[in-house]
Every structure is written in C-alpha cells, then in structure tokens.
Design a protein around this motif. Structure first.
Motif, PDB file in Angstrom:
ATOM      1  N   ALA A 136       0.843  -1.193   0.000  1.00  0.00           N
ATOM      2  CA  ALA A 136       0.000   0.000   0.000  1.00  0.00           C
ATOM      3  C   ALA A 136       0.876   1.240   0.000  1.00  0.00           C
ATOM      4  CB  ALA A 136      -0.903   0.000   1.233  1.00  0.00           C
ATOM      5  N   HIS A 137       1.876   1.229   0.860  1.00  0.00           N
ATOM      6  CA  HIS A 137       2.771   2.370   0.959  1.00  0.00           C
ATOM      7  C   HIS A 137       3.502   2.591  -0.357  1.00  0.00           C
ATOM      8  CE1 HIS A 137       6.548   4.418   2.225  1.00  0.00           C
ATOM      9  NE2 HIS A 137       5.703   5.098   2.960  1.00  0.00           N
ATOM     10  N   ASN A 140       0.856   3.727  -3.039  1.00  0.00           N
ATOM     11  CA  ASN A 140       0.163   4.996  -2.805  1.00  0.00           C
ATOM     12  C   ASN A 140       1.054   6.210  -3.030  1.00  0.00           C
ATOM     13  OD1 ASN A 140      -2.314   3.935  -2.373  1.00  0.00           O
ATOM     14  ND2 ASN A 140      -2.151   3.853  -0.153  1.00  0.00           N
ATOM     15  N   TYR A 144      -0.062   8.949  -5.608  1.00  0.00           N
ATOM     16  CA  TYR A 144      -0.300  10.341  -5.200  1.00  0.00           C
ATOM     17  C   TYR A 144       0.421  11.299  -6.144  1.00  0.00           C
ATOM     18  CZ  TYR A 144      -0.841  14.411  -2.157  1.00  0.00           C
ATOM     19  OH  TYR A 144      -1.170  15.634  -1.643  1.00  0.00           O
ATOM     20  N   THR A 147      -1.951  11.483  -9.235  1.00  0.00           N
ATOM     21  CA  THR A 147      -3.181  12.275  -9.087  1.00  0.00           C
ATOM     22  C   THR A 147      -2.841  13.736  -8.765  1.00  0.00           C
ATOM     23  OG1 THR A 147      -3.338  11.650  -6.774  1.00  0.00           O
ATOM     24  CG2 THR A 147      -4.586  10.321  -8.303  1.00  0.00           C
TER      25      THR A 147
ATOM     26  N   ILE B  95       0.533  12.405   6.876  1.00  0.00           N
ATOM     27  CA  ILE B  95       0.119  12.080   5.520  1.00  0.00           C
ATOM     28  C   ILE B  95       0.903  10.830   5.093  1.00  0.00           C
ATOM     29  CG2 ILE B  95       1.620  13.962   4.688  1.00  0.00           C
ATOM     30  CD1 ILE B  95      -0.366  14.065   2.260  1.00  0.00           C
ATOM     31  N   GLY B  97       1.092   6.731   3.148  1.00  0.00           N
ATOM     32  CA  GLY B  97       0.624   5.823   2.105  1.00  0.00           C
ATOM     33  C   GLY B  97       0.026   4.559   2.706  1.00  0.00           C
ATOM     34  N   TYR B  98       0.098   4.467   4.026  1.00  0.00           N
ATOM     35  CA  TYR B  98      -0.285   3.231   4.678  1.00  0.00           C
ATOM     36  C   TYR B  98      -1.507   3.432   5.557  1.00  0.00           C
ATOM     37  CZ  TYR B  98       0.225  -0.756   7.855  1.00  0.00           C
ATOM     38  OH  TYR B  98       0.010  -1.858   8.621  1.00  0.00           O
ATOM     39  N   PRO B  99      -2.694   3.081   5.050  1.00  0.00           N
ATOM     40  CA  PRO B  99      -3.891   3.267   5.863  1.00  0.00           C
ATOM     41  C   PRO B  99      -3.919   2.256   7.005  1.00  0.00           C
ATOM     42  CG  PRO B  99      -4.461   2.262   3.738  1.00  0.00           C
ATOM     43  CD  PRO B  99      -2.976   2.414   3.769  1.00  0.00           C
ATOM     44  N   VAL B 117      -4.563   9.914   4.194  1.00  0.00           N
ATOM     45  CA  VAL B 117      -3.966   8.790   3.456  1.00  0.00           C
ATOM     46  C   VAL B 117      -3.778   9.193   1.995  1.00  0.00           C
ATOM     47  CG1 VAL B 117      -4.282   6.401   2.721  1.00  0.00           C
ATOM     48  CG2 VAL B 117      -4.957   7.074   5.014  1.00  0.00           C
ATOM     49  N   LYS B 118      -2.554   8.973   1.506  1.00  0.00           N
ATOM     50  CA  LYS B 118      -2.258   9.264   0.089  1.00  0.00           C
ATOM     51  C   LYS B 118      -3.001   8.262  -0.788  1.00  0.00           C
ATOM     52  CE  LYS B 118       2.464  10.258   1.475  1.00  0.00           C
ATOM     53  NZ  LYS B 118       3.803   9.651   1.511  1.00  0.00           N
ATOM     54  N   PRO B 119      -3.476   8.582  -1.950  1.00  0.00           N
ATOM     55  CA  PRO B 119      -3.448   9.930  -2.513  1.00  0.00           C
ATOM     56  C   PRO B 119      -4.540  10.813  -1.892  1.00  0.00           C
ATOM     57  CG  PRO B 119      -4.436   8.367  -4.055  1.00  0.00           C
ATOM     58  CD  PRO B 119      -4.034   7.586  -2.871  1.00  0.00           C
ATOM     59  N   VAL B 120      -4.162  12.055  -1.560  1.00  0.00           N
ATOM     60  CA  VAL B 120      -5.110  12.978  -0.927  1.00  0.00           C
ATOM     61  C   VAL B 120      -5.631  13.943  -1.983  1.00  0.00           C
ATOM     62  CG1 VAL B 120      -5.469  14.552   0.995  1.00  0.00           C
ATOM     63  CG2 VAL B 120      -3.551  12.979   1.035  1.00  0.00           C
TER      64      VAL B 120
END
Lengths: 343, 143
Positions: A136-137, A140, A144, A147, B95, B97-99, B117-120
């Motif tokens: 996930a890290h 994401n 990010y 986006t 902020i 990437g890891y929820p 959490v990214k993406p924001v």
C-alpha cells in the motif's frame, strides 16, 4: 542415509509423472529408502530428479534387480511386457506392487502433492497479507504523484511544465506497474512452473527486494558475501519463497535494526546460502521446534507458524537441508544447502 | 517557546514543513501549498525535519508540520513524538501511504491534528492545512 530394520528399500520402475511423484513422496519419508529408479528414457523427469538427489538411476531395470537390494518393486510403467519381465527376474524376497495397486499409491502420492502445493500457496498468500502494508505504501506514493500532478495540470498552460509533469506521471505509473508485476509473479501458484537452473545469488537479491515490502529495512544494514556459485535445480518461485521467509524472519527478529548478512558458497556438490541476523537469537528450547508447523513466537495475527516449515519442506523436496545456528544475544543463522544442478 | 512567523499581519498564509522521503510527493504537496500562498520548507526524513525545526534560525519556524510515517533513518513516529514534546503548539498532520486504522486512532488520541492517506484530494489537503493553521493561531493566542 541411515537404515534401520524397519526401512523399506524400494526400486521404482517408470520415471514419468507417476514415478516422479512416488520418488518425491518416498524420499520425504524416513522409513523408505529408494535404492534405484529405472526408465528406458534417460531424460525421464524422475531420473533427473533422482540424479539430483543422489539416487541410483538406470535405463536397464533388470540390472537393478540383479543387485537384489529391494524389498519392494513399484512398477508404474503400466507395460505388460515389463510386468512379465519383473515377475520372471525379481529376487525371491522382493514383492511387486503393480497394476491397480501401484495406481492407487500413485493417486495417493498425487493427492499428497496437491495438499503440499496448496499448503505452500496458502502460506504464500498469508505472507502477502503481511506484505500488504508495504505494498500500500509503495503504491500509494507514486499514485499520489500521479493524481497530484494531474490535478495541477488541469490549469497549467506552459508547455514545458506540462511536459515535465507528464513525464513524471508516466514514470510513476511505470513504477506501480513494476510493483504489481513483481507481486503477481510471487503470488502465482507454482504447480505449473517448470523447474529450472537457479542462481541463489539472484534469488537472495530478489528476496530482499520482496521482503522490503513486509518489513522496514531502512535501519538494517544488508551485507552480501556472494561467491560465484553454480546453479541449483528447482522452481525459481519456490526457492524465492524460501529466502523471502528467511529474510523476513531475520528482520523481524532484529526488530528492524541491525545487520543482515547474506552469503553463498559452494561445497562438495552443494550450494550453501546463509541468512544471518544480529537479533536476540533463538532460545535453546525453541531451536528444535522452529520448523514444526504452526509453531510461532510472533504475536497473534503476525505469523502463521508455517513459514519455516515451508522453508524446510521446499528445501528437502529438492534434496537439500536447512539448518539453524543460534547463540542467545548473538543472532541466528539459517543455512540452506541445495545440490548443484546436474549437467 | 519558539513561534512561527505567521500572524494576521504577515504576508502569505503561514509556513508549512513537509517531512517525506519521496521527492514526487513533496513536489505535489509543495505545488498545492505554494499555490495557496503557504511558505513551504521540505525535509527528506524525520532527522532532517528535527534539525530544521530546531535550528536556531527564526526564518525556519514552522506553523504546521505535514509528516509521513514510513521513512528511512528517523521515521515519522519518532519525529512526531519529538515535535509534540518540543513544539506542542505546532499542529501535525500525518500524511501516509499506509492506511492503518489502529495507528490513526493512536496518533489522533495523542494529539495529532489529522491523519490523511495518500493519494489525498487537493481540496481535502488544503482544507485540513487551513484548519490546522487556525488551530495554530488559536494556540498562539492562548499562550
């Protein structure tokens, strides 16, 4: 191999699919010793596996019978001519298991093989669960970038800025694609994968990359001491799983801080790969149990207790051994020894 | 107690420190924040963030900290503990990437202003930063 009076010495006739499955099953059983395997095709898969395991192979089955070392002859050729030759030439005390009885054993062996594949696969999926946070890290962040940069492009008119941002968006997209691809390859079942010649130096490098997703390696010093070693024979993905498990365990044992030493060497027809950590070490009374299924010292939900069991299962499947050395306070070292690929 | 530069009378909307090891992520945050008239300072990891906020240079006082969690050297959790202890009036927005629900709850209960959490989404980011900045001004007023 040590033999005791209870050991059943077996000769296998036929080294195709059935013979190979039986060979794999028998070699995992300490009470069964395979004294030889015969097939008219010198390249039959079972003969290749037997050569890797150091088991006598021949294309002349009758010569094998003449040695009179078998208690049991398992005939999986299904060939009536071979069956009658066996009946005629078999040593007196040897029994023959053929026809439907051999088929039954073969079916059981295949069933056992399926269970084993499923176990490996489910452990792998469980370890992917552990990898999920890292994934996930890892995904994401570039997501990010994509986006966020795209949001800015919505009201950007300068061509050079647009070009710069688009370039970064493409690079971030490719990074995500590479992560997903690597993960897919790892998650894939190994049932269809063919064994190949594998260089353990590469496997160890890949394992560290993969383990990075499960555990934070930023404060771990990774030291590699690789010899230029010959290849070993096995399914690349299964061997990768062995070292992903060992590396992940090592980093967890050190709680993310310390030195991880990966080394390889070759000795007497074996390649040896060692994963050493500088963690607290393994208490003596746990050393004998760590390879047992469902034995875990990790907190609930963190480990399946199958990792090291699978490691040992895969390694012994390829005719190898895994050993552990540990002194309390001085870390632990897991060494995997696998036979060099036969030429 | 060190104070940030920003008051109702200073130009701009205040100074934000971004602590994140990903260059791409810092860039996206920087673009959004500078466009919204914030002054932005960047640190690549917790250690650098600690050094920056602690340097005895008034120009580097921060109003809000945007902090990643998983970073090399000094990670976000260690850095946040330091910031909270040394600079309790500077709101921290995580902020990551890891929820992680549990970590989010833990951090919020320990006084972290928000957990993103990214993406924001850009509006969400700016809304959160604006609210954090208001809290910062309120805390300065109380002091």
């Amino acid at each position: 191999m040590k033999t005791s009076p209870a050991t059943i010495r077996v000769v296998i006739w036929g080294a195709g699919k059935g013979g190979t499955a039986l060979l794999e099953l028998f070699t995992r059983s300490p009470e069964v010793q395979v004294v030889g395997i015969a097939d008219s095709n010198p390249e039959a898969p079972g003969l290749r596996l037997a050569r890797n395991l150091g088991i006598h192979t021949t294309t002349d089955g009758l010569a094998l019978l003449a040695e009179d070392r078998a208690d049991l002859i398992v005939d999986v050729t299904g060939d009536p001519a071979i069956r009658s030759a066996l009946l005629q030439h078999k040593p007196d005390r040897a029994e023959i298991l053929g026809g439907t009885s051999a088929l039954l054993i073969w079916k059981l062996a295949q069933y056992e093989q399926d269970l084993r594949d499923q176990l490996i696969q489910s452990e792998k999926l469980a370890s992917i669960g552990t990898l999920a946070s890292g994934i996930a890290h890892e995904i994401n962040n570039p997501l990010y970038a994509i986006t966020g940069l795209a949001e800015h492009l919505q009201d950007e008119t300068r061509l050079e800025v647009i070009q710069e941002f688009v370039g970064e968006i493409i690079a971030a997209g490719r990074r995500i694609a590479a992560i997903v691809q690597g993960l897919n390859a790892f998650a894939r079942g190994t049932q269809e994968e063919e064994a190949s010649d594998v260089n353990l130096n590469q496997t160890l490098d890949e394992a560290v990359k993969m383990a990075r997703r499960a555990v934070v390696l930023d404060q771990v010093q990774v030291v590699t001491q690789f010899d230029s070693v010959p290849t070993v024979r096995g399914k690349a993905n299964e061997l990768l799983q062995v070292f992903v498990n060992l590396v992940t365990n090592a980093v967890q044992a050190m709680e993310g801080q310390g030195t991880l030493t990966l080394s390889t060497a070759s000795t007497n027809g074996f390649v040896q790969a060692t994963v050493r950590d500088s963690g607290p070490g393994i208490p003596r009374n746990n050393l004998g149990r760590i390879f047992d299924p469902f034995f875990t010292t990790k907190e609930q939900g963190k480990g399946t207790g199958l990792g090291l069991h699978i490691v040992r299962d895969i390694v012994s499947h390829y005719g190898g051994q895994v050993t552990v050395e540990s002194t309390l306070g001085q870390g632990a070292a897991f060494t995997v020894r696998l036979p060099v690929s036969s030429q | 107690m060190p104070w940030g530069l920003h008051t109702k009378d200073t130009p701009g909307n205040g100074r934000i420190m971004i602590v994140d090891d990903e260059e791409n992520v810092r860039k996206v945050l920087r673009l959004a924040l500078t466009k919204a008239s914030y002054d932005v300072v960047e640190a690549e990891h917790g250690g650098e963030g600690i050094k920056m906020i602690g340097s005895d240079d008034n120009a580097l006082m921060m109003d809000v900290i945007l902090c990643d969690i998983r970073m090399p050297k000094i990670n976000g959790l260690e850095a946040i503990a330091f910031f909270q202890q040394q600079y309790p009036s500077v709101p921290i927005v995580v902020i990551t990437g890891y929820p992680d629900q549990k970590m989010a709850t833990d951090l919020l209960s320990r006084g972290v202003f928000d957990y993103l959490v990214k993406p924001v989404d850009k509006d969400k980011l700016l809304g959160t930063v604006k609210a954090a900045m208001e809290k910062r001004l309120a805390l300065r007023h109380e002091a």
